[in-house]
Scaffold this motif. Structure first.
Motif, PDB file in Angstrom:
ATOM      1  N   SER A 105       0.780  -1.228   0.000  1.00 25.06           N
ATOM      2  CA  SER A 105       0.000   0.000   0.000  1.00 25.06           C
ATOM      3  C   SER A 105       0.817   1.286   0.000  1.00 25.06           C
ATOM      4  O   SER A 105       0.241   2.377   0.048  1.00 25.06           O
ATOM      5  N   ASP A 106       2.158   1.187  -0.081  1.00 26.26           N
ATOM      6  CA  ASP A 106       2.908   2.441  -0.237  1.00 26.26           C
ATOM      7  C   ASP A 106       4.006   2.364  -1.299  1.00 26.26           C
ATOM      8  O   ASP A 106       4.771   3.310  -1.468  1.00 26.26           O
ATOM      9  N   ILE A 107       4.067   1.270  -2.037  1.00 25.37           N
ATOM     10  CA  ILE A 107       5.032   1.191  -3.136  1.00 25.37           C
ATOM     11  C   ILE A 107       4.783   2.330  -4.124  1.00 25.37           C
ATOM     12  O   ILE A 107       3.635   2.680  -4.390  1.00 25.37           O
ATOM     13  N   LEU A 108       5.839   2.947  -4.592  1.00 31.24           N
ATOM     14  CA  LEU A 108       5.768   4.031  -5.589  1.00 31.24           C
ATOM     15  C   LEU A 108       5.177   5.333  -5.044  1.00 31.24           C
ATOM     16  O   LEU A 108       4.979   6.284  -5.791  1.00 31.24           O
ATOM     17  N   SER A 109       4.937   5.395  -3.732  1.00 35.95           N
ATOM     18  CA  SER A 109       4.382   6.628  -3.156  1.00 35.95           C
ATOM     19  C   SER A 109       5.465   7.533  -2.582  1.00 35.95           C
ATOM     20  O   SER A 109       5.230   8.707  -2.338  1.00 35.95           O
ATOM     21  N   ARG A 110       6.647   6.965  -2.349  1.00 38.34           N
ATOM     22  CA  ARG A 110       7.761   7.715  -1.771  1.00 38.34           C
ATOM     23  C   ARG A 110       9.072   7.067  -2.207  1.00 38.34           C
ATOM     24  O   ARG A 110       9.102   5.883  -2.561  1.00 38.34           O
ATOM     25  N   GLU A 111      10.114   7.850  -2.178  1.00 39.68           N
ATOM     26  CA  GLU A 111      11.405   7.332  -2.597  1.00 39.68           C
ATOM     27  C   GLU A 111      11.940   6.342  -1.560  1.00 39.68           C
ATOM     28  O   GLU A 111      11.826   6.568  -0.356  1.00 39.68           O
ATOM     29  N   ILE A 112      12.516   5.262  -2.056  1.00 38.47           N
ATOM     30  CA  ILE A 112      13.146   4.269  -1.191  1.00 38.47           C
ATOM     31  C   ILE A 112      14.485   3.878  -1.813  1.00 38.47           C
ATOM     32  O   ILE A 112      14.710   4.078  -3.006  1.00 38.47           O
ATOM     33  N   ASN A 113      15.338   3.310  -0.997  1.00 39.43           N
ATOM     34  CA  ASN A 113      16.602   2.775  -1.478  1.00 39.43           C
ATOM     35  C   ASN A 113      16.428   1.267  -1.603  1.00 39.43           C
ATOM     36  O   ASN A 113      16.420   0.549  -0.604  1.00 39.43           O
ATOM     37  N   ILE A 114      16.254   0.789  -2.820  1.00 36.26           N
ATOM     38  CA  ILE A 114      15.997  -0.627  -3.056  1.00 36.26           C
ATOM     39  C   ILE A 114      17.054  -1.501  -2.397  1.00 36.26           C
ATOM     40  O   ILE A 114      16.763  -2.592  -1.884  1.00 36.26           O
ATOM     41  N   GLN A 115      18.290  -1.023  -2.368  1.00 36.87           N
ATOM     42  CA  GLN A 115      19.388  -1.845  -1.849  1.00 36.87           C
ATOM     43  C   GLN A 115      19.330  -2.037  -0.330  1.00 36.87           C
ATOM     44  O   GLN A 115      20.103  -2.802   0.226  1.00 36.87           O
ATOM     45  N   GLU A 116      18.384  -1.343   0.338  1.00 34.48           N
ATOM     46  CA  GLU A 116      18.152  -1.606   1.756  1.00 34.48           C
ATOM     47  C   GLU A 116      17.368  -2.898   1.967  1.00 34.48           C
ATOM     48  O   GLU A 116      17.261  -3.393   3.086  1.00 34.48           O
TER      49      GLU A 116
ATOM     50  N   LYS B  98      -3.000  -0.614  -5.172  1.00 32.65           N
ATOM     51  CA  LYS B  98      -3.055   0.639  -4.411  1.00 32.65           C
ATOM     52  C   LYS B  98      -2.479   1.798  -5.220  1.00 32.65           C
ATOM     53  O   LYS B  98      -3.145   2.805  -5.414  1.00 32.65           O
ATOM     54  N   ASN B  99      -1.247   1.631  -5.687  1.00 33.30           N
ATOM     55  CA  ASN B  99      -0.578   2.738  -6.382  1.00 33.30           C
ATOM     56  C   ASN B  99      -0.041   2.372  -7.763  1.00 33.30           C
ATOM     57  O   ASN B  99       0.336   3.259  -8.523  1.00 33.30           O
ATOM     58  N   MET B 100       0.004   1.079  -8.092  1.00 34.90           N
ATOM     59  CA  MET B 100       0.621   0.690  -9.355  1.00 34.90           C
ATOM     60  C   MET B 100      -0.368   0.401 -10.457  1.00 34.90           C
ATOM     61  O   MET B 100      -0.132   0.735 -11.622  1.00 34.90           O
ATOM     62  N   GLY B 101      -1.473  -0.226 -10.143  1.00 33.79           N
ATOM     63  CA  GLY B 101      -2.418  -0.607 -11.185  1.00 33.79           C
ATOM     64  C   GLY B 101      -3.636  -1.281 -10.591  1.00 33.79           C
ATOM     65  O   GLY B 101      -3.907  -1.161  -9.406  1.00 33.79           O
ATOM     66  N   PRO B 102      -4.371  -2.047 -11.397  1.00 37.14           N
ATOM     67  CA  PRO B 102      -5.561  -2.734 -10.890  1.00 37.14           C
ATOM     68  C   PRO B 102      -5.200  -4.027 -10.178  1.00 37.14           C
ATOM     69  O   PRO B 102      -4.083  -4.540 -10.302  1.00 37.14           O
ATOM     70  N   ALA B 103      -6.151  -4.569  -9.439  1.00 36.18           N
ATOM     71  CA  ALA B 103      -5.950  -5.857  -8.789  1.00 36.18           C
ATOM     72  C   ALA B 103      -5.700  -6.931  -9.841  1.00 36.18           C
ATOM     73  O   ALA B 103      -6.188  -6.852 -10.968  1.00 36.18           O
ATOM     74  N   GLY B 104      -4.919  -7.943  -9.450  1.00 35.22           N
ATOM     75  CA  GLY B 104      -4.675  -9.053 -10.358  1.00 35.22           C
ATOM     76  C   GLY B 104      -3.217  -9.317 -10.627  1.00 35.22           C
ATOM     77  O   GLY B 104      -2.849 -10.409 -11.046  1.00 35.22           O
ATOM     78  N   VAL B 105      -2.363  -8.329 -10.396  1.00 35.94           N
ATOM     79  CA  VAL B 105      -0.927  -8.522 -10.580  1.00 35.94           C
ATOM     80  C   VAL B 105      -0.206  -8.119  -9.299  1.00 35.94           C
ATOM     81  O   VAL B 105      -0.629  -7.203  -8.595  1.00 35.94           O
TER      82      VAL B 105
END
Length: 355
Positions: free
Chosen positions: A170-181, A191-198
């Motif tokens: 529910s917060d992916i793509l809503s704020r900057e993160i450091n993937i390598q953490e 929630k933030n990327m697209g429709p349900a199903g993926v």
């Protein structure tokens, strides 16, 4: 105009809906609907390729991580994570911050020992526990970054040398993160990327293949990586709409730009909750979510009346989850400040009418 504050399937930008609706009738002038096109066709292969490229660009995903588009939602990941990471006789560490964290830990118990490092259940999950110890012999440490029901969010990733797994549905793509953490990130798209199903999974490649167990192929991350998210028929339409939404996000200036908008939206609503004598927040101030704002009324008997006013003002989906009560305004990426202002205006109107 409807203002959609619903917590489940996400609000999406109108331009994404419009483009997606055209593709239902004719996808890229193929004469075929996106709903019937072969997932092995060149046209759809380009969709998957672009969607992955956009995820990598927007989240700055390094090359030593794989990006997968799977099915089953975060709930399937609750089981896939321990199946792929937890060896026989091993243990995993979990942080308990709400219903979804609890369900994730419950699934992991089917595959090994689970250590709950901390829990905020004693206060109905109104805060994020701090200063807990993660056992160094754990195969991984799992936490949920945003708790939709309780309105809390983890902004500082716990420090540990143990591989970190996070449910960012529910917060992916809503704020900057450091993937390598992180070593593994999973997120239901709805929630933030697209429709349900993926379901998006971002996984560090060298984390895999170490359990010594035989994993059913459909649940094996390595099989999905080898197949390029095509091990079985993928959720074609959900991936396509996610691609359109990621294009929209990139055009807006990416995650950095949307984070600033989300900060403003959340601050505007929280400021009114604090100012208005009829309302009060439920989450600890330092842990308040930017995605799901939870609040109640000082006089619970008036809540039904405010919900009626909200309905009149086309404010949809603000009734709180039964675990918390009151109200919940989910303010995902595509919700505009116009909708926030409409809710704030309704709160002010309610205050004025009860003076």
């Amino acid at each position: 105009m409807k203002h959609n504050f619903g917590a489940g399937p996400c609000i999406l930008p109108q331009e994404v809906f419009q483009e997606a609706s055209k593709a239902v009738l004719d996808f890229n002038n193929t004469g075929l609907s996106i709903l019937e096109i072969s997932h092995r066709s060149k046209e759809f292969e380009e969709v998957v390729k672009e969607t992955e490229s956009l995820v990598r660009e927007l989240l700055h995903v390094p090359e030593n991580y794989s990006v997968l588009f799977l099915q089953g939602g975060a709930s399937q990941q609750f089981a896939m994570v321990p199946m792929n990471l937890l060896p026989d006789g091993g243990k995993a560490a979990y942080l308990d911050t709400g219903v979804w964290a609890t369900k994730a830990a419950k699934e992991a118990k089917n595959f090994g020992e689970v250590v709950t490092v901390a829990s905020s259940k004693d206060s109905n999950y109104t805060y994020i526990p701090k200063d807990f110890e993660i056992p160094l012999d754990a195969a991984y440490f799992h936490f949920t970054s945003n708790n939709t029901i309780y309105g809390t969010e983890v902004f500082a990733t716990p420090s540990t040398t143990v591989p970190k797994v996070v449910d960012m549905s529910s917060d992916i793509l809503s704020r900057e993160i450091n993937i390598q953490e992180y070593d593994l990130i999973y997120a239901g798209a709805q929630k933030n990327m697209g429709p349900a199903g993926v379901t998006l999974v971002i996984i560090k490649n060298d984390l895999l293949g170490k359990t010594g167990k035989t994993i059913p192929s459909i649940f094996n991350y390595q099989e999905h990586i080898k197949a390029g998210s095509m091990y079985n028929t993928p959720p074609v339409y959900s991936i396509y709409v996610s691609m359109l939404n990621l294009r929209w996000l990139k055009a807006k200036g990416g995650v950095k730009a949307i984070e600033q908008e989300n900060i403003i939206k959340a601050r505007t609503l929280y400021d009114e909750i604090e100012r208005n004598p009829f309302f009060k927040g439920t989450a600890a101030v330092e842990d308040r979510s930017r995605m799901n704002v939870t609040f109640v009324m000082d006089t619970p008997e008036l809540e039904a009346e405010f919900l009626a006013l909200a309905k009149e003002r086309n404010l949809i989906g603000i009734k709180g989850h039964r675990s918390v009560g009151g109200f919940r305004a989910s303010i995902y990426n595509a919700l505009t400040i116009t909708s926030i202002n409409a809710l704030v205006d309704a709160m002010k109107e309610f205050e004025e009418s009860h003076k």
